[in-house]
Design an enzyme around this catalytic site. Sequence first.
Site, PDB file in Angstrom:
ATOM      1  N   CYS A  31       0.831  -1.214   0.000  1.00  0.00           N
ATOM      2  CA  CYS A  31       0.000   0.000   0.000  1.00  0.00           C
ATOM      3  C   CYS A  31       0.864   1.262   0.000  1.00  0.00           C
ATOM      4  CB  CYS A  31      -0.914  -0.052   1.227  1.00  0.00           C
ATOM      5  SG  CYS A  31      -1.776   1.479   1.605  1.00  0.00           S
ATOM      6  N   CYS A  34      -0.023   3.887   2.639  1.00  0.00           N
ATOM      7  CA  CYS A  34       0.391   3.413   3.968  1.00  0.00           C
ATOM      8  C   CYS A  34       1.850   3.788   4.224  1.00  0.00           C
ATOM      9  CB  CYS A  34       0.243   1.897   4.075  1.00  0.00           C
ATOM     10  SG  CYS A  34      -1.444   1.295   3.909  1.00  0.00           S
TER      11      CYS A  34
END
Length: 107
Positions: A31, A34
């Site tokens: 991600c 993230c």
Amino acid sequence: MSVKAITSYDDFKKIIAQDKVTAIDFWATWCGPCKMISPMFEKLAAAADADKIEFYKVDVDEQGQIAEEVGIKAMPTFVFFKDGKKIKETVGANPGALDASIKEVSA
């Protein structure tokens, strides 16, 4: 305080049952957002009052049972617990919203 990884469902249940607020970053290695917000989460953890709030991370791919129980649908999602109950949730890599949420739940 540093951010600790939650590596088992049993640990998760013990951690969220505390009477102090726990902030959990639900993330994934693949991600991009993230990875962008993770340093800010670490910085906020280092600056926070350890008597009021603790910081943790859950890799949703490694801990699917936890992610499913909490209802994680997007990463990153920051979920705040106290006494075993979800008290707030912030979705997305939004530094302002994350900072505001941490201030709100640890006030």
